[in-house]
Design a protein around this motif. Structure first.
Motif, PDB file in Angstrom:
ATOM      1  N   ALA A 116      41.557 -12.501  57.957  1.00 24.70           N
ATOM      2  CA  ALA A 116      42.084 -11.130  58.010  1.00 24.70           C
ATOM      3  C   ALA A 116      42.124 -10.499  56.621  1.00 24.70           C
ATOM      4  O   ALA A 116      41.857  -9.301  56.467  1.00 24.70           O
ATOM      5  CB  ALA A 116      43.482 -11.141  58.628  1.00 24.70           C
ATOM      6  N   LEU A 117      42.433 -11.302  55.599  1.00 27.26           N
ATOM      7  CA  LEU A 117      42.468 -10.766  54.242  1.00 27.26           C
ATOM      8  C   LEU A 117      41.072 -10.367  53.777  1.00 27.26           C
ATOM      9  O   LEU A 117      40.891  -9.351  53.098  1.00 27.26           O
ATOM     10  CB  LEU A 117      43.068 -11.808  53.291  1.00 27.26           C
ATOM     11  N   ALA A 118      40.076 -11.180  54.136  1.00 26.91           N
ATOM     12  CA  ALA A 118      38.697 -10.829  53.781  1.00 26.91           C
ATOM     13  C   ALA A 118      38.297  -9.516  54.446  1.00 26.91           C
ATOM     14  O   ALA A 118      37.639  -8.666  53.827  1.00 26.91           O
ATOM     15  CB  ALA A 118      37.756 -11.955  54.198  1.00 26.91           C
ATOM     16  N   HIS A 119      38.703  -9.320  55.695  1.00 28.08           N
ATOM     17  CA  HIS A 119      38.418  -8.073  56.396  1.00 28.08           C
ATOM     18  C   HIS A 119      39.118  -6.909  55.716  1.00 28.08           C
ATOM     19  O   HIS A 119      38.556  -5.808  55.574  1.00 28.08           O
ATOM     20  CB  HIS A 119      38.871  -8.190  57.853  1.00 28.08           C
ATOM     21  N   GLU A 120      40.361  -7.144  55.267  1.00 25.47           N
ATOM     22  CA  GLU A 120      41.135  -6.098  54.605  1.00 25.47           C
ATOM     23  C   GLU A 120      40.474  -5.661  53.305  1.00 25.47           C
ATOM     24  O   GLU A 120      40.477  -4.471  52.957  1.00 25.47           O
ATOM     25  CB  GLU A 120      42.553  -6.605  54.335  1.00 25.47           C
ATOM     26  N   ILE A 121      39.900  -6.602  52.564  1.00 30.45           N
ATOM     27  CA  ILE A 121      39.218  -6.260  51.313  1.00 30.45           C
ATOM     28  C   ILE A 121      37.848  -5.652  51.588  1.00 30.45           C
ATOM     29  O   ILE A 121      37.370  -4.777  50.859  1.00 30.45           O
ATOM     30  CB  ILE A 121      39.094  -7.520  50.425  1.00 30.45           C
ATOM     31  N   ASN A 122      37.202  -6.104  52.656  1.00 36.31           N
ATOM     32  CA  ASN A 122      35.858  -5.610  52.962  1.00 36.31           C
ATOM     33  C   ASN A 122      35.868  -4.135  53.361  1.00 36.31           C
ATOM     34  O   ASN A 122      34.910  -3.406  53.094  1.00 36.31           O
ATOM     35  CB  ASN A 122      35.251  -6.451  54.086  1.00 36.31           C
ATOM     36  N   GLN A 123      36.953  -3.685  54.000  1.00 34.34           N
ATOM     37  CA  GLN A 123      37.033  -2.275  54.425  1.00 34.34           C
ATOM     38  C   GLN A 123      36.917  -1.304  53.249  1.00 34.34           C
ATOM     39  O   GLN A 123      36.077  -0.397  53.276  1.00 34.34           O
ATOM     40  CB  GLN A 123      38.332  -2.044  55.204  1.00 34.34           C
ATOM     41  N   PRO A 124      37.754  -1.449  52.188  1.00 33.96           N
ATOM     42  CA  PRO A 124      37.589  -0.508  51.071  1.00 33.96           C
ATOM     43  C   PRO A 124      36.262  -0.678  50.346  1.00 33.96           C
ATOM     44  O   PRO A 124      35.719   0.289  49.803  1.00 33.96           O
ATOM     45  CB  PRO A 124      38.772  -0.840  50.144  1.00 33.96           C
ATOM     46  N   LEU A 125      35.701  -1.901  50.336  1.00 33.78           N
ATOM     47  CA  LEU A 125      34.392  -2.087  49.716  1.00 33.78           C
ATOM     48  C   LEU A 125      33.309  -1.295  50.467  1.00 33.78           C
ATOM     49  O   LEU A 125      32.457  -0.638  49.857  1.00 33.78           O
ATOM     50  CB  LEU A 125      34.025  -3.571  49.690  1.00 33.78           C
ATOM     51  N   THR A 126      33.365  -1.355  51.795  1.00 32.25           N
ATOM     52  CA  THR A 126      32.409  -0.593  52.604  1.00 32.25           C
ATOM     53  C   THR A 126      32.582   0.905  52.373  1.00 32.25           C
ATOM     54  O   THR A 126      31.607   1.661  52.222  1.00 32.25           O
ATOM     55  CB  THR A 126      32.597  -0.927  54.093  1.00 32.25           C
ATOM     56  N   ASN A 199      46.705  -9.238  59.437  1.00 24.19           N
ATOM     57  CA  ASN A 199      46.862 -10.062  60.641  1.00 24.19           C
ATOM     58  C   ASN A 199      47.649  -9.322  61.715  1.00 24.19           C
ATOM     59  O   ASN A 199      47.324  -9.403  62.911  1.00 24.19           O
ATOM     60  CB  ASN A 199      47.567 -11.374  60.294  1.00 24.19           C
ATOM     61  N   LEU A 200      48.697  -8.603  61.298  1.00 25.12           N
ATOM     62  CA  LEU A 200      49.530  -7.883  62.258  1.00 25.12           C
ATOM     63  C   LEU A 200      48.753  -6.750  62.924  1.00 25.12           C
ATOM     64  O   LEU A 200      48.868  -6.532  64.132  1.00 25.12           O
ATOM     65  CB  LEU A 200      50.778  -7.330  61.551  1.00 25.12           C
ATOM     66  N   ARG A 201      47.929  -6.030  62.126  1.00 25.56           N
ATOM     67  CA  ARG A 201      47.136  -4.952  62.704  1.00 25.56           C
ATOM     68  C   ARG A 201      46.084  -5.510  63.654  1.00 25.56           C
ATOM     69  O   ARG A 201      45.844  -4.959  64.725  1.00 25.56           O
ATOM     70  CB  ARG A 201      46.477  -4.131  61.588  1.00 25.56           C
ATOM     71  N   GLN A 202      45.460  -6.600  63.243  1.00 26.73           N
ATOM     72  CA  GLN A 202      44.414  -7.187  64.080  1.00 26.73           C
ATOM     73  C   GLN A 202      44.966  -7.653  65.419  1.00 26.73           C
ATOM     74  O   GLN A 202      44.316  -7.523  66.456  1.00 26.73           O
ATOM     75  CB  GLN A 202      43.767  -8.360  63.331  1.00 26.73           C
ATOM     76  N   ALA A 203      46.178  -8.212  65.400  1.00 26.93           N
ATOM     77  CA  ALA A 203      46.795  -8.689  66.641  1.00 26.93           C
ATOM     78  C   ALA A 203      47.532  -7.584  67.385  1.00 26.93           C
ATOM     79  O   ALA A 203      48.062  -7.825  68.488  1.00 26.93           O
ATOM     80  CB  ALA A 203      47.762  -9.833  66.337  1.00 26.93           C
ATOM     81  N   GLN A 204      47.598  -6.378  66.792  1.00 24.85           N
ATOM     82  CA  GLN A 204      48.267  -5.224  67.410  1.00 24.85           C
ATOM     83  C   GLN A 204      49.723  -5.550  67.758  1.00 24.85           C
ATOM     84  O   GLN A 204      50.204  -5.280  68.854  1.00 24.85           O
ATOM     85  CB  GLN A 204      47.495  -4.765  68.656  1.00 24.85           C
ATOM     86  N   VAL A 205      50.412  -6.145  66.772  1.00 25.70           N
ATOM     87  CA  VAL A 205      51.818  -6.512  66.950  1.00 25.70           C
ATOM     88  C   VAL A 205      52.702  -5.357  66.490  1.00 25.70           C
ATOM     89  O   VAL A 205      52.524  -4.827  65.381  1.00 25.70           O
ATOM     90  CB  VAL A 205      52.155  -7.791  66.159  1.00 25.70           C
ATOM     91  N   ARG A 206      53.644  -4.981  67.323  1.00 27.26           N
ATOM     92  CA  ARG A 206      54.605  -3.930  66.966  1.00 27.26           C
ATOM     93  C   ARG A 206      55.734  -4.546  66.141  1.00 27.26           C
ATOM     94  O   ARG A 206      56.318  -5.561  66.523  1.00 27.26           O
ATOM     95  CB  ARG A 206      55.167  -3.286  68.235  1.00 27.26           C
TER      96      ARG A 206
END
Length: 337
Positions: A116-126, A199-206
Motif C-alpha cells: 500500500a505504501l508503494a502504491h501511495e508513493i507511485n500515485q504522486p510519481l505518476t 491501507n485504510l483507503r484501499q480497504a475502504q475502512v471508515r
C-alpha cells in the motif's frame, strides 16, 4: 617447668620477686600468649598449669572461631557482589533482546504495509510525470503564467512524497528503550493513521474518532506510534471482508490516566484466545502473515511507561484499551515537544 616456662625476676609493687613466666605461641594467628604467676610446687603448681592451659585452649578456640566467622563474612560479601553482577548482566541481556523484538515487530509492520505504501508513493510519481508533460507544452507555447501555476502543483506532490518517506525512515529507526519526553497522544495517533492511510483507503475502512485534546503523556514518540500502528493494523486485519468495515477511536481522560480505545466490527476474539493475545509469538493469522510479536511488544512498551494494555470483546468486534498516566508540568524528566 617446660621449655616455654622459666623463672624470671620481675619488679612489681611489692618489690622484686621471682615469678613463673610461661609462654604459648599461636603461629596461625600471629599471637604469643604470656602468663606470669607465683611459683608453686606439687599439686598446686600442676593445677595452676592445667588452669593456664585451659585458658590458653579457650583463647585458641576463640581465635579460630573469630577467624572462621571473618572468612565466612568475606565469602558472603563476594557471593553477593557476584550475584549482583550476574543480575545486572542478565538485565542488560534482556534489554538487548527486547530492543531486538521491538525492531523486528516494527519492520514486520512495515513489510505488511509495503504494498500500500508503494502504491501511495507511485500515485504522486505518476501525477508528476503527467504534469511534466503538460509543463513542457506550456513552455513550448510560451504560456509562462500557466507554467508557473503548474509548478506549484509539482511542489505539492514532491512535499507529499517527502513527508511520507521521511516518516517511514523515522518509524523504522531503531530507538533505545528508556527514552522519555512529553508527548501529545492525539498527535501520535494522527501520525499512526497517516502511516496506515493507504491501507485504510484501499480497504475502504471508515474511521470514527472521538479524541479529546491535548492529551499529554510521557514516553518515546516512535515506540508509542509503533503501539498504535500495531493496534490499528490488527483492527484493519480483523475487518477484512466485512460489508461495512469501521474502526472507532476514542481518547478520553479517565481519572489519572488517558484512555485510548481502538474498537472494530471484525467479529471479536475467540474466548479461548483472549488470555493469550499478548503472549510472544502467539498468532491466529495464517503462516507468513505475521510473527505474533506485535501485541507482546506493544504490551511491554506500555508497561515500561507505567501504563496498561488490555483486550476484550464488544457486541460486534474487539476492543483494545490503552491506559497511560497523565503527564503533568511537575514531571521534570521530560521536555516539551
Amino acid at each position: 617447668m617446660g621449655e616455654n616456662s622459666h623463672l624470671r625476676r620481675v619488679d612489681g609493687p611489692n618489690g622484686a620477686e621471682d615469678l613463673l613466666w610461661e609462654s604459648l605461641a599461636l603461629p596461625n594467628e600471629g599471637w604469643t600468649l604470656h602468663l606470669l604467676s607465683a611459683p608453686q610446687s606439687g599439686n598446686a603448681a600442676r593445677d595452676a598449669s592445667l588452669a593456664a592451659g585451659g585458658v590458653w585452649l579457650a583463647l585458641v578456640f576463640l581465635g579460630l572461631f573469630l577467624h572462621q566467622r571473618w572468612r565466612l563474612a568475606r565469602l558472603r560479601q563476594r557471593s553477593r557482589a557476584e550475584l549482583e553482577r550476574l543480575v545486572e548482566q542478565r538485565t542488560a541481556d534482556l534489554r538487548t533482546a527486547q530492543d531486538g523484538l521491538v525492531q523486528a515487530a516494527k519492520l514486520a509492520a512495515l513489510g505488511q504495509m509495503s504494498a500500500a505504501l508503494a502504491h501511495e508513493i507511485n500515485q504522486p510519481l505518476t501525477a508528476l510525470r503527467m504534469q511534466l508533460a503538460s509543463l513542457r507544452l506550456l513552455f513550448d507555447q510560451g504560456q509562462l503564467e500557466q507554467a508557473r501555476a503548474a509548478l506549484a502543483r509539482h511542489d505539492e506532490l514532491l512535499q507529499r512524497m517527502s513527508a511520507l518517506t521521511s516518516h517511514l525512515k523515522t518509524y523504522a529507526r531503531k530507538t533505545p528503550g528508556g527514552n522519555r519526553e512529553r508527548l501529545e497522544l492525539g498527535g501520535v495517533l494522527d501520525k499512526a493513521l497517516q502511516l496506515l492511510a493507504p491501507n485504510l483507503r484501499q480497504a475502504q475502512v471508515r474511521i470514527e474518532q472521538q479524541v479529546q485534546r491535548p492529551a499529554w503523556v510521557s514516553g518515546d514518540a516512535i515506540r508509542l506510534e509503533q503501539v498504535l500502528v500495531n493496534l490499528l493494523s490488527n483492527a484493519l486485519d480483523a475487518v477484512g471482508g466485512k460489508a461495512e468495515p469501521y474502526i472507532r477511536l476514542s481518547l478520553q481522560r479517565d481519572g489519572e490516566h488517558w484512555l485510548l480505545e481502538v474498537a472494530d466490527n471484525g467479529g471479536g476474539i475467540a474466548e479461548e484466545h483472549l488470555a493469550k493475545v499478548f503472549d510472544a509469538f502467539f498468532t491466529t493469522k495464517p503462516a507468513g502473515a505475521g510473527l505474533g510479536i506485535g501485541l507482546a511488544v506493544s504490551a511491554a512498551i506500555v508497561g515500561e511507561l507505567g501504563g496498561q494494555l488490555s483486550a476484550a470483546n464488544q457486541d460486534d468486534g474487539a476492543l483494545f484499551s490503552l491506559r497511560l498516566p497523565i503527564h503533568t508540568p511537575e514531571d521534570r524528566p521530560c521536555a516539551d515537544r
